[in-house]
Design a protein around this motif. Structure first.
Motif, PDB file in Angstrom:
ATOM      1  N   HIS A 162       0.833  -1.170  -0.116  1.00  0.00           N
ATOM      2  CA  HIS A 162       0.027  -0.239   0.158  1.00  0.00           C
ATOM      3  C   HIS A 162       1.068   1.195  -0.001  1.00  0.00           C
ATOM      4  N   THR A 163       0.292   2.357  -0.351  1.00  0.00           N
ATOM      5  CA  THR A 163       1.239   3.627  -0.749  1.00  0.00           C
ATOM      6  C   THR A 163       0.061   4.668  -0.582  1.00  0.00           C
ATOM      7  N   PRO A 164       0.536   5.621   0.354  1.00  0.00           N
ATOM      8  CA  PRO A 164      -0.421   6.818   0.329  1.00  0.00           C
ATOM      9  C   PRO A 164      -0.658   7.635  -0.809  1.00  0.00           C
ATOM     10  N   ALA A 165       0.151   7.417  -1.978  1.00  0.00           N
ATOM     11  CA  ALA A 165       0.095   8.012  -2.994  1.00  0.00           C
ATOM     12  C   ALA A 165      -0.987   7.917  -4.000  1.00  0.00           C
ATOM     13  N   GLY A 166      -1.649   8.928  -4.790  1.00  0.00           N
ATOM     14  CA  GLY A 166      -2.804   8.764  -5.606  1.00  0.00           C
ATOM     15  C   GLY A 166      -2.180   7.790  -6.742  1.00  0.00           C
ATOM     16  N   ALA A 167      -3.367   7.154  -7.574  1.00  0.00           N
ATOM     17  CA  ALA A 167      -3.066   6.534  -8.687  1.00  0.00           C
ATOM     18  C   ALA A 167      -2.298   6.997  -9.632  1.00  0.00           C
ATOM     19  N   ALA A 168      -2.496   8.294 -10.121  1.00  0.00           N
ATOM     20  CA  ALA A 168      -1.764   9.004 -11.001  1.00  0.00           C
ATOM     21  C   ALA A 168      -0.285   9.194 -10.624  1.00  0.00           C
ATOM     22  N   ARG A 169       0.213   9.441  -9.580  1.00  0.00           N
ATOM     23  CA  ARG A 169       1.640   9.237  -9.046  1.00  0.00           C
ATOM     24  C   ARG A 169       2.245   8.106  -9.179  1.00  0.00           C
ATOM     25  N   VAL A 170       1.441   6.890  -8.689  1.00  0.00           N
ATOM     26  CA  VAL A 170       1.883   5.501  -8.991  1.00  0.00           C
ATOM     27  C   VAL A 170       2.247   5.374 -10.495  1.00  0.00           C
ATOM     28  N   VAL A 181      11.869  -4.809  -5.251  1.00  0.00           N
ATOM     29  CA  VAL A 181      11.313  -3.910  -6.397  1.00  0.00           C
ATOM     30  C   VAL A 181      10.087  -3.301  -5.984  1.00  0.00           C
ATOM     31  N   LEU A 182       9.175  -4.054  -5.308  1.00  0.00           N
ATOM     32  CA  LEU A 182       8.045  -3.272  -4.942  1.00  0.00           C
ATOM     33  C   LEU A 182       8.160  -2.231  -3.828  1.00  0.00           C
ATOM     34  N   ALA A 183       9.076  -2.752  -2.766  1.00  0.00           N
ATOM     35  CA  ALA A 183       9.523  -1.792  -1.595  1.00  0.00           C
ATOM     36  C   ALA A 183      10.272  -0.267  -2.221  1.00  0.00           C
ATOM     37  N   ARG A 184      10.992  -0.438  -3.174  1.00  0.00           N
ATOM     38  CA  ARG A 184      11.735   0.440  -3.903  1.00  0.00           C
ATOM     39  C   ARG A 184      10.832   1.498  -4.697  1.00  0.00           C
ATOM     40  N   LEU A 185       9.782   0.743  -5.218  1.00  0.00           N
ATOM     41  CA  LEU A 185       8.631   1.573  -6.068  1.00  0.00           C
ATOM     42  C   LEU A 185       7.823   2.722  -5.041  1.00  0.00           C
ATOM     43  N   VAL A 186       7.474   1.850  -3.853  1.00  0.00           N
ATOM     44  CA  VAL A 186       6.737   2.775  -3.022  1.00  0.00           C
ATOM     45  C   VAL A 186       7.340   3.696  -2.024  1.00  0.00           C
ATOM     46  N   GLU A 187       8.722   3.561  -1.827  1.00  0.00           N
ATOM     47  CA  GLU A 187       9.339   4.022  -0.936  1.00  0.00           C
ATOM     48  C   GLU A 187       9.220   5.942  -0.902  1.00  0.00           C
ATOM     49  N   PRO A 188       9.780   5.971  -2.358  1.00  0.00           N
ATOM     50  CA  PRO A 188       9.723   7.535  -2.631  1.00  0.00           C
ATOM     51  C   PRO A 188       8.258   8.252  -2.862  1.00  0.00           C
ATOM     52  N   LEU A 189       7.234   7.475  -2.907  1.00  0.00           N
ATOM     53  CA  LEU A 189       5.741   7.825  -3.010  1.00  0.00           C
ATOM     54  C   LEU A 189       5.347   8.248  -1.654  1.00  0.00           C
TER      55      LEU A 189
END
Length: 132
Positions: free
Chosen positions: A12-20, A121-129
């Motif tokens: 899960h990420t607090p970022a919105g879909a457009a940001r992801v 990979v998944l952790a590195r994707l969401v970390e900056p988000l």
């Protein structure tokens, strides 16, 4: 060659879909979570993907499904003898951000370390988000 191995990872990420979606399709951002690989494509169905690493490694691929900002599927392959890797990113908006699911299908993908590789990979994707 071994058969098809399918894996799935979620977070899960607090970022919105457009940001992801931007993180999934912007070459500068893909390099932060795909071990330095810059994915370059028009991100339309059947479009070619060029994946280049600063150390000279290259992969080629093709977009299989592109439905911004909810689903992105593509295949990547090194040299012709390398087995292809199929990646599907599913982004589901929800309360307080998005769920991100990564589905990985690999021919002969019975490597014991693969789970660690894809979880990172998944952790590195969401970390900056995450918000600062």
């Amino acid at each position: 060659m071994d058969g098809l191995v399918s894996r799935a990872y979620e977070c899960h990420t607090p970022a919105g879909a457009a940001r992801v979606w931007s993180a999934l399709t912007d070459p500068e951002q893909t390099s932060t979570y795909l071990y330095g690989m810059h994915l370059v494509s028009s991100w339309t169905e059947q479009a070619t993907i060029e994946a280049a690493h600063p150390l000279g490694h290259t992969l080629r691929g093709q977009v299989l499904c592109c439905r911004p900002p909810e689903r992105l599927s593509y295949v990547l392959q090194g040299v012709a003898d390398d087995p292809p890797v199929y990646l599907t990113w599913l982004v589901t908006p929800g309360t307080g951000g998005c769920a991100v699911r990564l589905e990985v299908d690999e021919l002969g993908g019975d490597d014991d370390d693969a789970d660690d590789v894809w979880r990172l990979v998944l952790a590195r994707l969401v970390e900056p988000l995450a918000p600062a």
